[in-house]
Design an enzyme around this catalytic site. Sequence first.
Site, PDB file in Angstrom:
ATOM      1  N   LYS A 138       5.575  -4.909  -2.593  1.00 36.81           N
ATOM      2  CA  LYS A 138       6.372  -6.322  -1.787  1.00 36.81           C
ATOM      3  C   LYS A 138       7.768  -6.116  -1.897  1.00 36.81           C
ATOM      4  CE  LYS A 138       2.710  -8.975  -1.279  1.00 36.81           C
ATOM      5  NZ  LYS A 138       1.668  -8.217  -1.817  1.00 36.81           N
TER       6      LYS A 138
HETATM    7  C1  LIG Z   1       0.429  -7.846  -1.356  1.00 38.05           C
HETATM    8  C2  LIG Z   1      -0.522  -6.759  -1.856  1.00 38.05           C
HETATM    9  C3  LIG Z   1      -1.380  -6.239  -0.839  1.00 38.05           C
HETATM   10  C4  LIG Z   1      -1.831  -6.843   0.335  1.00 38.05           C
HETATM   11  O1  LIG Z   1      -0.778  -6.671   1.324  1.00 38.05           O
HETATM   12  P1  LIG Z   1      -0.928  -7.313   2.699  1.00 38.05           P
HETATM   13  O2  LIG Z   1       0.295  -7.205   3.306  1.00 38.05           O
HETATM   14  O3  LIG Z   1      -1.006  -8.924   2.186  1.00 38.05           O
HETATM   15  O4  LIG Z   1      -1.997  -7.340   3.568  1.00 38.05           O
HETATM   16  C5  LIG Z   1      -2.124  -5.085  -1.595  1.00 38.05           C
HETATM   17  N1  LIG Z   1      -1.918  -4.695  -2.542  1.00 38.05           N
HETATM   18  C6  LIG Z   1      -1.043  -5.205  -3.445  1.00 38.05           C
HETATM   19  C7  LIG Z   1      -0.886  -4.542  -4.829  1.00 38.05           C
HETATM   20  C8  LIG Z   1      -0.032  -6.136  -3.159  1.00 38.05           C
HETATM   21  O5  LIG Z   1       0.575  -6.950  -3.922  1.00 38.05           O
END
Ligand SMILES: *Cc1c(COP(=O)(O)O)cnc(C)c1O
Length: 492
Positions: free
Chosen positions: A110
């Site tokens: 993120k």
């Molecule tokens: C948010 C997240 C995901 C999923 O990503 P999306 O874009 O929501 O599909 C997978 N792994 C981790 C560690 C995340 O923080």
Amino acid sequence: MKNYVSTRNQQEPVGFYKAIVQGIGNDGGLLVPDFELPKLDLSSLIRLDYVSLATEIVSTFVPEEGRSLIAQACLNAYGKGLFPKEVVPVKKAGDAWIAELFHGQTAAFKDMALSLLPHLMTLSLKQLGEDRKVIILAATSGDTGKAALEGFKDVEGTGIIVFYPTDGVSAIQKQQMVSQEGKNVKVVGIKGNFDDAQRAVKAAFADPQIAQACNESGVFLSSANSINIGRLIPQIVYYISSYLELARRGDIALGDKINFCVPSGNFGNCLAGWIAKQMGLPVERFLVASNKNNILTDFFQTGRYDANREFFKTNAPAMDILVSSNLERLVWYMTGRDGDKTRSYMEGLKNNGVYEIEPEVLARIKEEFTAGYLTEEQVLETIKDCYDKTGYVLDTHTACGYGFLERYRRESSDKTPTIVVSTASPYKFPESVHGAVSGEVLDVYTAIDRLTALTGVPVPGPLCGIKERPVLHTTVIDRSEIPAFIKDAVRK
Ligand SMILES: *Cc1c(COP(=O)(O)O)cnc(C)c1O
């Protein structure tokens, strides 16, 4: 004109700055670029470092005169020490490459977008001459919350409220959020799961009482979730950068097709990769990996999105999601940008928890996507097996991708070189990861110490000393209290 339209076709097109500031379509749809994306010139892009590449890519979504602002924003996000120099290192583990997206301030992918989004937000507010204060709302399954808090803390003209499921995030994720500093931040636990939080945040944008409170207080709401197009655009960059990195090393030739395998929940990460492909990145196929909450797997196999099912809390909690927001954008594209059809699907989802796409739309999707999932036990086996065979330590989410890739390769004849995008540091889920490699179940902080002693993988800087940080946020509310909480926060 570089216009953005809503996937539900009931809003006038807006420009980039407005799209960022607004966060979500005012018809409840998601904003999408409605212009021809320029084709990538890989042979010139390969010479650029990450900051320059990000500037090139992000600028293509912004009016021409915004380029210098974007260059500055990308420098601030990726070139000022919040990330290592290469930003996204690409490693090798067995037959797969791993693009590590977790070297930002919160040790999860993120950070890739949320390091840039606050800069995009403030420059957009300036361009629009907006003098009201913006309050950013974020629902989190664990990682968005912390990354958004880090990005927006003490950013002038902004406030941020994060809602997280109080029993639905890992111990480290929770400690990261409740110890958050900053004068403009609020962190709120809710009794409910991520979908409850996400639904409440989406609903807040359409709530007339909240709107009135906002008007009276001279503030307005925006979103830091991947419903905001400003989350998606920065993510396009690392698909291109990791591809170019393989070409630079001679692991592939420029122009060779590769696959990407993407651990997915809200589908924002994978969708950004698909947009990179629309811009000409040579991608053969996307492998969409989930945990036991396998709603995406079912959708990609059958075309039926059915949220009427049990919700599981798993050892990969950032993917514990039943309503995958960004799928709406893919469906919009794949129906030939049919906003009316997309709206009717989403009404079905809202009213009955289910929608089903036409066979020809599904066929189009299947040409480019294959989906699968791992159970919790398979996640742990994959972590152990990969560590034993290659020495590489996967986190639980990345393990869903790695394990699914191995199975896909066994079951198909597809030998295409593949990058697994790694979405989190193993130290965000140390009990599970240490337990998997050693067989010993320990408390979270002991597990961190033992895991680094055992594997030699260093603990990310932002997670060092996290245990000692004081808890600053203790509010826990029922999900039904979310609208009132937002109204109150707006009035203060
Ligand atoms: C948010 C997240 C995901 C999923 O990503 P999306 O874009 O929501 O599909 C997978 N792994 C981790 C560690 C995340 O923080």
